[in-house]
Design a protein around this motif. Structure first.
Motif, PDB file in Angstrom:
ATOM      1  N   TYR A  59       0.846  -1.191   0.000  1.00  0.00           N
ATOM      2  CA  TYR A  59       0.000   0.000   0.000  1.00  0.00           C
ATOM      3  C   TYR A  59       0.884   1.245   0.000  1.00  0.00           C
ATOM      4  O   TYR A  59       1.956   1.269   0.625  1.00  0.00           O
ATOM      5  N   SER A  76       1.906   4.910   1.099  1.00  0.00           N
ATOM      6  CA  SER A  76       1.761   5.710   2.319  1.00  0.00           C
ATOM      7  C   SER A  76       0.987   6.980   2.014  1.00  0.00           C
ATOM      8  O   SER A  76       0.806   7.370   0.845  1.00  0.00           O
ATOM      9  N   PHE A  77       0.532   7.641   3.052  1.00  0.00           N
ATOM     10  CA  PHE A  77      -0.214   8.894   2.888  1.00  0.00           C
ATOM     11  C   PHE A  77       0.631   9.935   2.158  1.00  0.00           C
ATOM     12  O   PHE A  77       0.140  10.652   1.283  1.00  0.00           O
ATOM     13  N   LYS A 130       3.099   9.443  -0.002  1.00  0.00           N
ATOM     14  CA  LYS A 130       3.210   9.099  -1.413  1.00  0.00           C
ATOM     15  C   LYS A 130       1.901   9.389  -2.160  1.00  0.00           C
ATOM     16  O   LYS A 130       1.920   9.866  -3.302  1.00  0.00           O
ATOM     17  N   LYS A 131       0.776   9.104  -1.505  1.00  0.00           N
ATOM     18  CA  LYS A 131      -0.513   9.386  -2.140  1.00  0.00           C
ATOM     19  C   LYS A 131      -0.727  10.886  -2.323  1.00  0.00           C
ATOM     20  O   LYS A 131      -1.290  11.327  -3.326  1.00  0.00           O
TER      21      LYS A 131
END
Length: 620
Positions: A374, A376-377, A379-380
């Protein structure tokens, strides 16, 4: 069955589906029917000759191209412009009879594609360069170029799916959306741009989860992608922002990371800036464009890049207004055309219900696809910023180039511009706190074939299925004339009236042609009664020796009188005969009690005509 489907490899399925669907698109989608494909084709050929910069001539922007290309494109322009027009097998066959020759050239306007760099046309220009050495027919050159470009796209998408660390089925679905398949089976700069964009996204995502340092070869690949992408289409330079999600350890240290990435971005921006600077002298605004040819270009009234730029700089808060209006007021078109709007002018779109459900299925797959990793925040947040910045630059570029100065909306945004952007938003939906995770293969497979099946029916209806409720069709081979001097048509019951003189001196078919002396009119007059608003009209004739005219005129019942003249002979045979064709639609609200089709010779030379044809269709 579901267990068997669930075991299908996403990359393998993509190859199978893309080839299967691609074959159908190849035979179902006529030539030159993608957005701006006429101009992309000409730009690709121009680059194949080593002409990397646009050609500017007499306040026109485009280039010198072989006359045979203009003749080939004339076969498909009517179908592109008029949706009621249906292609015939005879016309399609004509394209394979036009032999390639670069001995005779003509200047053609393509201002909207002349600013694309050679990078955007590498597969197309390479194919055309090779094929023109062997003097194939133009139709064959077009088809082979389409097929070769499609397989380059196919191999690139397969590599991208294999490279992605996750979201494989999501990207399979995105790649096989009807609009993407439609573009991939055509000649357009979007193909290379999309390849480079997706490849950059896939490699960055892959490297972002690396536990080892990337190699020199991988750094070189990243460097090349970051250089070629903005050269392909400058506005996508903003996608380089996603490089920030790469962890420092893949470069062995933070310092090395920022030095390398800084160098890559600097060189990419420099290349994009140099190309933009090289194009600057070639820009021509609407007001300055050659008046004679301006109506046939894609330039919009009032558009001027330099004046628009000055307006935005002078009104600092104006662009946010443009961005807001564009995002809100035109969302239905660019979001639906991302799924599928077809035709050279995008006049055939998927049904509204399917457009809505397509997004629901895509989002469901994005949220529920199984993954072991997933983002990370942080990266998003970077990925989201890259997507929003890219969309903003798309709006800005369209506003600068195509909108009248001071207009507060960029209403020319199309879904195909968002192809590299939308997947960045979709992958943000996959979060660890949503525990419903599925093998989405059955959903993707069902959706892909259903969506493209709906598209096939739409394309068949658009290009081949007759939708008229009544039709009059008359042909005249100029072989029979009665005692009153009236030409007889194919069914002998309808007469073409006028002053008609036949000759056996020259002829295209049969033993006669119609001869018209200099400065003469009203020959082969065909009278038609009761043509209604929206009727689709077509007149064709073959001429030899000069520049004659096709005329359509009449008096309206509830509109003013009308007069249309056409003198453009676009298709030439080796025997010297040229085909003229006039196509038009009766204006809305205009009915006619009596109209006339006829031939006219406004020149000082004698003209010969043969094989006349008239058609009037009342559209449902």
């Amino acid at each position: 069955m579901l267990k068997l489907i669930s075991k299908i490899n996403p990359a393998s399925f993509f190859v199978f589906a893309a080839i299967t669907l691609g074959i159908v698109y190849f035979f179902l989608r006529p030539a030159m029917q993608s957005p701006d494909e006429f101009n992309h084709f000409l730009r690709a050929y121009q680059i194949s000759e080593g002409k990397f910069l646009p050609e500017k001539k007499d306040q026109r922007l485009g280039g010198e191209v072989p006359v045979c290309f203009a003749q080939y494109m004339s076969l498909y322009i009517t179908s592109a412009v008029f949706s009621p027009y249906k292609l015939t097998s005879e016309e399609i066959a004509k394209g394979y009879e036009i032999k390639f020759s670069d001995k005779e050239k003509v200047f053609k306007d393509f201002p909207n594609t002349s600013n694309y760099s050679a990078v955007a046309y590498i597969p197309q220009a390479l194919t055309l360069f090779i094929l023109r050495q062997f003097h194939f027919s133009v139709g064959m050159m077009y088809d082979v170029t389409r097929v070769f470009t499609f397989f380059i796209w196919l191999l690139a998408m397969w590599y991208i799916i294999k490279t992605l660390p996750s979201y494989k089925w999501l990207f399979v679905m995105v790649f096989l959306l009807p609009m993407n398949m439609y573009l991939a089976s055509s000649i357009t700069a979007d193909t290379v741009t999309n390849i480079l964009s997706f490849m950059l996204i896939a490699i960055v995502l892959k490297f972002s989860f690396y536990t080892k340092p990337i190699t020199k070869k991988e750094i070189a690949l990243l460097f090349l992608l970051c250089i070629f992408l903005p050269l392909s289409k400058t506005i996508y330079v903003s996608l380089l922002l996603i490089l920030l999600i790469l962890p420092a350890h893949v470069f062995t240290s933070k310092l090395r990371k920022y030095v390398l990435l800084g160098s890559i971005v600097l060189v990419a921006f420099l290349c994009a800036a140099l190309w933009t600077q090289a194009l600057s002298p070639y820009f021509i605004g609407y007001d300055d464009y050659n008046l004679q040819f301006r109506p046939h270009t894609t330039i919009r009234e009032g558009a001027d890049y330099h004046k628009q730029k000055a307006h935005l700089l002078a009104h600092g808060t104006f662009f946010p207004k443009v961005l807001y209006n564009t995002t809100v007021k035109t969302a239905d078109f660019y979001l639906s055309s991302y799924i599928g709007h077809f035709g050279a002018y995008m006049d055939s779109g998927i049904p509204f219900w399917f457009f809505i459900n397509s997004y629901l299925v895509i989002l469901f797959v994005a949220v529920t696809e199984k993954t072991k990793i997933y983002l990370s925040f942080f990266k998003k947040l970077i990925i989201f910023s890259a997507a929003i910045l890219t969309f903003s630059l798309i709006v800005l570029s369209q506003h600068l180039i195509w909108n009248a100065v001071g207009r507060d909306i960029a209403d020319s945004i199309q879904g195909r511009y968002l192809v590299p952007v939308m997947p960045l938003l979709f992958i943000l939906c996959n979060v660890s706190w949503i525990k419903i995770k599925l093998n989405v293969a059955p959903i993707v497979i069902l959706f892909v074939f259903l969506a493209n099946g709906i598209t096939f029916n739409l394309l068949y209806t658009r290009y081949y299925k007759e939708t008229c409720i009544s039709k009059i069709e008359v042909s005249c081979d100029v072989e029979k004339i009665n005692a009153e001097g009236f030409l007889l048509t194919s069914n002998d019951s309808i007469l073409l009236k006028g002053t008609n003189v036949l000759t056996t001196k020259v002829h295209r078919s049969g033993n006669h042609s119609l001869v018209m002396p200099p400065n003469s009119s009203l020959s082969a007059v065909y009278k038609v009664k009761n043509i209604y608003s929206g009727s689709f009209l077509e007149m064709r004739a073959w001429q030899k020796a000069s520049k004659g005219q096709l005329i359509f005129t009449g008096e309206g019942i509830n509109c003013n009188g009308y007069y249309f003249a056409h003198d453009d002979a676009q298709l030439k045979e080796n025997n010297g005969w040229e085909r003229m064709r006039m196509v038009l639609s009766m204006p809305a609200g205009c009915d006619s009690s009596e109209s006339l089709f006829y031939l006219q010779n406004p020149t000082a030379d004698t003209i010969y005509f043969d094989d006349l044809w008239f058609s009037i269709k009342k559209i449902n």
